[in-house]
Design an enzyme around this catalytic site. Structure first.
Site, PDB file in Angstrom:
ATOM      1  N   GLU A  42     -31.990  -9.979   9.922  1.00 40.33           N
ATOM      2  CA  GLU A  42     -32.584 -11.305  10.054  1.00 40.33           C
ATOM      3  C   GLU A  42     -31.684 -12.383   9.436  1.00 40.33           C
ATOM      4  O   GLU A  42     -31.131 -12.198   8.352  1.00 40.33           O
ATOM      5  CB  GLU A  42     -33.937 -11.275   9.338  1.00 40.33           C
ATOM      6  CG  GLU A  42     -34.692 -12.564   9.241  1.00 40.33           C
ATOM      7  CD  GLU A  42     -35.977 -12.426   8.438  1.00 40.33           C
ATOM      8  OE1 GLU A  42     -36.802 -13.346   8.483  1.00 40.33           O
ATOM      9  OE2 GLU A  42     -36.165 -11.386   7.763  1.00 40.33           O
ATOM     10  N   LYS A 109     -39.640 -15.401  15.101  1.00 36.59           N
ATOM     11  CA  LYS A 109     -40.488 -14.650  14.179  1.00 36.59           C
ATOM     12  C   LYS A 109     -41.923 -15.161  14.308  1.00 36.59           C
ATOM     13  O   LYS A 109     -42.168 -16.369  14.255  1.00 36.59           O
ATOM     14  CB  LYS A 109     -39.968 -14.830  12.751  1.00 36.59           C
ATOM     15  CG  LYS A 109     -40.587 -13.923  11.710  1.00 36.59           C
ATOM     16  CD  LYS A 109     -39.817 -14.047  10.401  1.00 36.59           C
ATOM     17  CE  LYS A 109     -40.305 -13.045   9.360  1.00 36.59           C
ATOM     18  NZ  LYS A 109     -39.470 -13.093   8.132  1.00 36.59           N
ATOM     19  N   CYS A 161     -38.858  -8.603  10.643  1.00 35.98           N
ATOM     20  CA  CYS A 161     -39.229  -8.382   9.239  1.00 35.98           C
ATOM     21  C   CYS A 161     -40.737  -8.453   8.990  1.00 35.98           C
ATOM     22  O   CYS A 161     -41.439  -7.475   9.210  1.00 35.98           O
ATOM     23  CB  CYS A 161     -38.481  -9.353   8.334  1.00 35.98           C
ATOM     24  SG  CYS A 161     -38.355  -8.754   6.617  1.00 35.98           S
ATOM     25  N   SER A 188     -35.285  -7.742   3.770  1.00 37.44           N
ATOM     26  CA  SER A 188     -36.300  -7.193   2.880  1.00 37.44           C
ATOM     27  C   SER A 188     -35.675  -6.903   1.518  1.00 37.44           C
ATOM     28  O   SER A 188     -34.769  -6.074   1.407  1.00 37.44           O
ATOM     29  CB  SER A 188     -36.893  -5.913   3.486  1.00 37.44           C
ATOM     30  OG  SER A 188     -38.008  -5.468   2.759  1.00 37.44           O
ATOM     31  N   LYS A 194     -39.731   0.418  -3.126  1.00 38.15           N
ATOM     32  CA  LYS A 194     -40.094  -0.244  -1.872  1.00 38.15           C
ATOM     33  C   LYS A 194     -39.566   0.488  -0.635  1.00 38.15           C
ATOM     34  O   LYS A 194     -40.186   0.446   0.430  1.00 38.15           O
ATOM     35  CB  LYS A 194     -39.583  -1.688  -1.877  1.00 38.15           C
ATOM     36  CG  LYS A 194     -40.159  -2.547  -0.763  1.00 38.15           C
ATOM     37  CD  LYS A 194     -39.733  -3.999  -0.914  1.00 38.15           C
ATOM     38  CE  LYS A 194     -40.300  -4.853   0.210  1.00 38.15           C
ATOM     39  NZ  LYS A 194     -39.842  -6.260   0.119  1.00 38.15           N
ATOM     40  N   ASN A 445     -35.423 -19.220 -35.715  1.00 42.68           N
ATOM     41  CA  ASN A 445     -34.850 -19.799 -34.509  1.00 42.68           C
ATOM     42  C   ASN A 445     -33.446 -20.357 -34.719  1.00 42.68           C
ATOM     43  O   ASN A 445     -32.595 -20.264 -33.822  1.00 42.68           O
ATOM     44  CB  ASN A 445     -35.761 -20.915 -33.977  1.00 42.68           C
ATOM     45  CG  ASN A 445     -36.996 -20.372 -33.288  1.00 42.68           C
ATOM     46  OD1 ASN A 445     -37.035 -19.214 -32.892  1.00 42.68           O
ATOM     47  ND2 ASN A 445     -38.018 -21.202 -33.154  1.00 42.68           N
ATOM     48  N   THR A 469     -30.027 -11.910 -22.261  1.00 45.50           N
ATOM     49  CA  THR A 469     -30.478 -10.526 -22.387  1.00 45.50           C
ATOM     50  C   THR A 469     -31.990 -10.324 -22.359  1.00 45.50           C
ATOM     51  O   THR A 469     -32.471  -9.208 -22.522  1.00 45.50           O
ATOM     52  CB  THR A 469     -29.947  -9.921 -23.700  1.00 45.50           C
ATOM     53  OG1 THR A 469     -30.457 -10.682 -24.801  1.00 45.50           O
ATOM     54  CG2 THR A 469     -28.423  -9.952 -23.735  1.00 45.50           C
ATOM     55  N   GLU A 474     -40.738 -10.075 -22.905  1.00 47.33           N
ATOM     56  CA  GLU A 474     -40.468 -11.195 -23.800  1.00 47.33           C
ATOM     57  C   GLU A 474     -40.743 -12.527 -23.109  1.00 47.33           C
ATOM     58  O   GLU A 474     -41.263 -13.459 -23.729  1.00 47.33           O
ATOM     59  CB  GLU A 474     -39.019 -11.128 -24.278  1.00 47.33           C
ATOM     60  CG  GLU A 474     -38.736  -9.934 -25.179  1.00 47.33           C
ATOM     61  CD  GLU A 474     -37.267  -9.763 -25.487  1.00 47.33           C
ATOM     62  OE1 GLU A 474     -36.945  -8.919 -26.340  1.00 47.33           O
ATOM     63  OE2 GLU A 474     -36.429 -10.461 -24.877  1.00 47.33           O
ATOM     64  N   LYS A 599     -40.959 -22.297 -21.268  1.00 46.65           N
ATOM     65  CA  LYS A 599     -39.771 -21.480 -21.532  1.00 46.65           C
ATOM     66  C   LYS A 599     -39.335 -20.751 -20.261  1.00 46.65           C
ATOM     67  O   LYS A 599     -38.139 -20.685 -19.948  1.00 46.65           O
ATOM     68  CB  LYS A 599     -40.056 -20.463 -22.644  1.00 46.65           C
ATOM     69  CG  LYS A 599     -40.231 -21.058 -24.026  1.00 46.65           C
ATOM     70  CD  LYS A 599     -40.321 -19.957 -25.070  1.00 46.65           C
ATOM     71  CE  LYS A 599     -40.369 -20.536 -26.482  1.00 46.65           C
ATOM     72  NZ  LYS A 599     -40.355 -19.482 -27.517  1.00 46.65           N
TER      73      LYS A 599
END
Length: 630
Positions: A42, A109, A161, A188, A194, A445, A469, A474, A599
Site C-alpha cells: 500500500e 481503499k 490493508c 501493517s 501481530k 531532578n 532511555t 515510566e 511530559k
C-alpha cells in the site's frame, strides 16, 4: 497445464522519497522477471507516512509521474502498486493495476484505518466516493472503483490493508463475483504477536472463500515512529503457502507462489459456498468487470526456498527495535548513537539494541555496508557514565563491563561540581540552601538535568543521535526528569513496559535471543533492584518503592488505557496478592497519569511496539490538563 508465478513484495520505503521508492520498486521488479503477477504494498510510491503532506498537490503529481515510469517497465507482467490519487474533490488511497506499460485500473481503499496509530480518514475519502471512471492527469479515462479483473484462467480483485480486517470485507463480494485470487496490498505496522493474528485472519479468509490470497507489506522504519515488519504471505484454502522474511534489513524480500489456476478453480468449484446475503451477492454481481489478457505462465517451476521464521516476542522485539534504530540512523544521515549509560536496565537495553542492529546489518547486507554509509564501525555507539556521589560503584562497573563486552567506546565523568554550582547559585537567588528534607524532588531532578548538556555536547561532537532511555511504565506515571533523562533524539523503549524489558534482558542473558549473544555484565543488572540513584545512597532508593511494583503498574496501565475501566475499578480482574498495595497503587496511578500528560507530549519520538502505546502523536491522545473526579 499453465503455472503462474505470483509474487508479493516486502518493501522498504521512505515517506516522500519518490525517486528512491521508485528505484527500489524497479529493482524488485528486475529480481522477479519470471513472475506473472507481482503485488507491492500500500502507498509504496509515495510512502505510507506522508502525514499532512498528503494534502500537497505536488505529492499526487509526483506519485502519478512515478506510476507512469513504473508502468513502462512492467513488460508482460501484471503489477500492482499503491499511491495517493486525487479526483476532485476527494483524495483516495489506491492500488493501480499495471500491464504491458499501461494503467488498466485504479482500485480505492474502501475502509480507512482510524484507530490506534492510524488517522487515514484525515487525508483520504472512502472508496465508495469513486465515480467508476477516473480522468487521469494525462486526460485518459481509466476504470476506477471496486473492480474485478478477469482473464481466461484467473480472476482477481483487490482489498487494501484495512479492507481485510473489517467484518464486511470487499473480498467477500469479490469472491462472490468470481475472484479466484484476492490481492491485499498492506502497510501493517509491527506489534508484538501481530503476524500470528494476520496468519489466522488471512488463513480463515482464504478457507471461507476457497480462494487464494496474496498479501504484501511494507518493511522497516519508514517515517520515524512506525516500524513495518514485512512478512508478505501467500495463502490457499486456509494454508500458508509462502512467507517472506520479516523485519529484514535488505531493500526488499519476496514470497512466491507457483499457482496452477485450474487446480485453484477446481478447489473453488468443490468448496465454495455462498455465505452472503441476497443484497451482498447483488453487490458482487454489480461489480465493474475488466477483461485483461491472460497472465504469462512461467516456463518451468523452481524449488522456492522458505526463509527462517522468527516467532517469539523477545526475538521479534530485538529485531524490530534494531531495525527501527538502524533505519532511523540511515535516514537521519547521522554517524551513530550516543548514550548515557547508567548501569541500569533501560540504558543497557538501548546499547544492546543498537548492537543488534549492526549485527543484523552486517549479516544481511555484508560488511561492505559500512562503506556505503556515514557510519564508523568503531564509533557507531559511544557510551558515557555520568556519576555523582549518589551513584554506586556497582553501576559504574556494570556500565564499563557492558561497553567492553559490546566493544564500543566508553568514558566516565563526575558531575558533582556542576550540580553543586547550580544548587549554590539558585540558593543565593532564593536566600536559602536547598536541603534533602524539604527539597527532595528538586535536588533529584537537578542531577538528571545536569547530565543533559554533557551528553548532548558529546552527541553533537560525535555527529550522533542521542538515545533517550525511558520506557512506557515510566512514561505513564511521569517517572522521568524533563530536559534530563528524557532528553534525546529518539526513545526506542517507550513502546514497551519495564516488566517486559526486564524479562527481555533475562532472555538475552540466558543466551536465548536469536540475534544477541549472552553478555556477562547483564548479571549485575538483573540481580539489582531498578533505581534512579538520585537520592543519597544511605536512603537505598528503589524505583518500585517510589512507585509500585512494575508488574502491578503494567496491569493498572492496561486496565485504564486499553480496557477503559473507571477509577475505583482498575483492579477488577487483576490478581494481586497484596490488596492494600493494589489499592494504593491505583490511587497513585490515577493521580500521576493525568499529571504526566504534559511530559508525554514532550518525549522524543518513540516506536510503536506493543498492542497499544502512550505516544500522544501516534497512539493515545489524552488532555494535557485534566483531573479525574466523580
Amino acid at each position: 497445464m499453465a503455472i503462474y508465478r505470483c509474487s508479493t513484495v516486502s518493501l522498504k520505503t521512505t515517506a516522500l522519497d519518490f525517486k528512491g521508492n521508485r528505484e527500489r520498486i524497479l529493482r524488485a521488479l528486475k529480481k522477479c522477471e519470471s513472475s506473472s503477477l507481482v503485488v507491492f504494498p500500500e502507498l509504496c510510491i509515495s510512502g505510507y507516512g506522508c502525514e499532512d503532506a498528503f494534502y500537497f498537490p505536488w505529492v499526487w503529481e509526483s506519485s502519478w509521474k512515478s506510476l507512469k515510469l513504473i508502468a513502462a517497465e512492467t513488460g508482460d507482467r501484471t503489477v500492482i502498486v499503491g499511491l495517493p490519487y486525487y479526483q476532485s474533490p476527494y483524495l483516495f488511497n489506491v492500488s493501480a493495476v499495471l500491464r504491458a506499460g499501461k494503467i488498466v485500473g485504479l482500485v480505492p481503499k474502501q475502509n480507512l484505518a482510524q484507530t490506534g496509530v492510524h488517522y487515514e480518514n484525515r487525508w483520504f475519502a472512502k472508496g465508495e466516493e469513486a465515480r467508476g471512471i477516473a480522468v487521469t492527469p494525462d486526460g485518459e479515462e481509466i476504470p476506477f472503483g471496486s473492480l474485478l479483473f478477469e482473464t481466461e484462467d484467473l480472476n482477481f480483485g483487490i482489498e487494501i490493508c484495512e479492507d481485510s480486517w473489517v467484518l464486511t470485507r470487499p473480498g467477500q463480494y469479490l469472491v462472490e463475483a468470481g475472484a479466484d485470487l484476492l490481492l491485499s496490498p498492506g502497510a501493517s505496522h509491527f506489534a508484538l504477536g501481530k503476524q500470528e493474528i494476520r496468519k489466522r485472519m488471512f488463513g480463515e479468509s482464504s478457507r471461507n472463500g476457497a480462494a487464494g490470497i496474496l498479501y504484501a507489506n511494507l518493511n522497516g522504519n519508514e517515517s520515524g515512529r512506525l516500524i513495518f515488519e514485512g512478512g508478505s504471505m501467500c495463502f490457499l484454502d486456509g494454508n500458508l503457502v509462502s512467507e517472506s522474511s520479516r523485519l529484514h534489513f535488505t531493500e526488499f524480500e519476496f514470497a512466491h507462489w507457483d499457482l496452477n489456476s485450474k487446480d485453484l478453480r477446481a478447489l473453488r468449484a468443490r468448496s465454495f459456498r455462498s455465505s452472503g446475503t441476497k443484497e451482498f451477492r447483488k453487490r458482487g454481481k454489480d461489480l465493474f468487470r475488466i477483461r485483461i489478457p491472460n497472465l504469462i505462465p512461467i516456463k518451468q517451476e523452481e524449488t522456492l526456498t522458505e526463509p527462517e521464521k522468527h516467532s517469539d516476542n523477545y526475538s521479534d522485539f530485538t529485531r524490530a527495535v534494531a531495525l527501527g534504530l538502524f533505519d532511523y540512523l540511515l535516514k537521519s544521515k547521522t554517524k551513530g548513537f550516543t548514550l548515557s549509560l547508567s548501569g541500569g536496565a533501560d540504558s543497557a537495553a538501548c546499547a544492546l539494541l543498537v548492537k543488534a542492529g549492526m549485527i543484523c546489518a552486517e549479516k544481511e547486507l555484508g560488511e561492505s555496508f559500512w562503506q556505503s554509509t556515514s557510519l564508523d564501525p568503531k564509533n557507531y555507539l559511544f557510551t558515557l557514565y555520568q556519576g555523582t556521589k549518589n551513584n554506586s560503584e556497582h553501576t559504574q562497573q556494570v556500565a564499563k563491563e557492558l561497553s567492553e563486552e559490546l566493544q564500543v567506546p566508553f568514558a566516565s565523568i563526575e558531575i558533582d561540581s556542576e550540580v553543586g554550582a547550580m544548587v549554590e547559585k539558585i540558593g543565593k537567588v532564593l536566600g536559602f540552601t536547598p536541603n534533602w528534607k524539604e527539597h527532595n524532588l528538586a535536588l533529584q531532578n537537578i542531577q538528571a538535568r545536569a547530565r543533559s548538556p554533557f551528553i548532548w555536547l558529546l552527541a553533537n561532537l560525535n555527529g550522533h543521535l542521542l538515545l533517550s532511555t525511558g520506557n512506557r511504565s515510566e512514561a505513564s506515571v511521569g517517572y522521568t526528569t524533563m530536559d534530563g533523562d528524557s532528553s534525546g533524539s529518539v526513545a526506542p523503549l517507550t513502546g514497551v513496559s519495564k516488566e517486559f524489558l526486564l524479562k527481555w534482558l533475562r532472555n538475552v542473558y540466558e543466551g536465548k535471543d536469536s540475534i544477541l549473544p549472552s553478555y556477562k555484565a547483564l548479571k549485575g543488572i538483573l540481580e539489582s533492584k531498578p533505581t534512579a540513584e538520585l537520592k543519597p545512597l544511605s536512603e537505598k532508593q528503589e524505583d518500585e518503592k517510589d512507585l509500585m511494583p512494575y508488574p502491578l503498574l503494567q496491569k493498572l496501565e492496561h486496565s485504564f488505557v486499553v480496557l477503559g475501566r473507571k477509577p475505583g475499578a482498575l483492579n477488577t480482574g487483576i490478581h494481586w496478592t497484596n490488596g492494600d498495595q493494589a489499592s494504593e497503587g491505583e490511587k497513585k496511578f490515577l493521580k500521576l497519569f493525568p499529571l504526566s500528560q504534559w511530559k508525554r507530549e514532550r518525549l522524543p519520538p518513540s516506536f510503536h511496539l506493543d498492542s497499544y502505546g502512550l505516544d500522544p502523536k501516534s497512539s493515545f491522545r489524552f488532555p494535557i490538563l485534566s483531573e479525574i473526579t466523580f
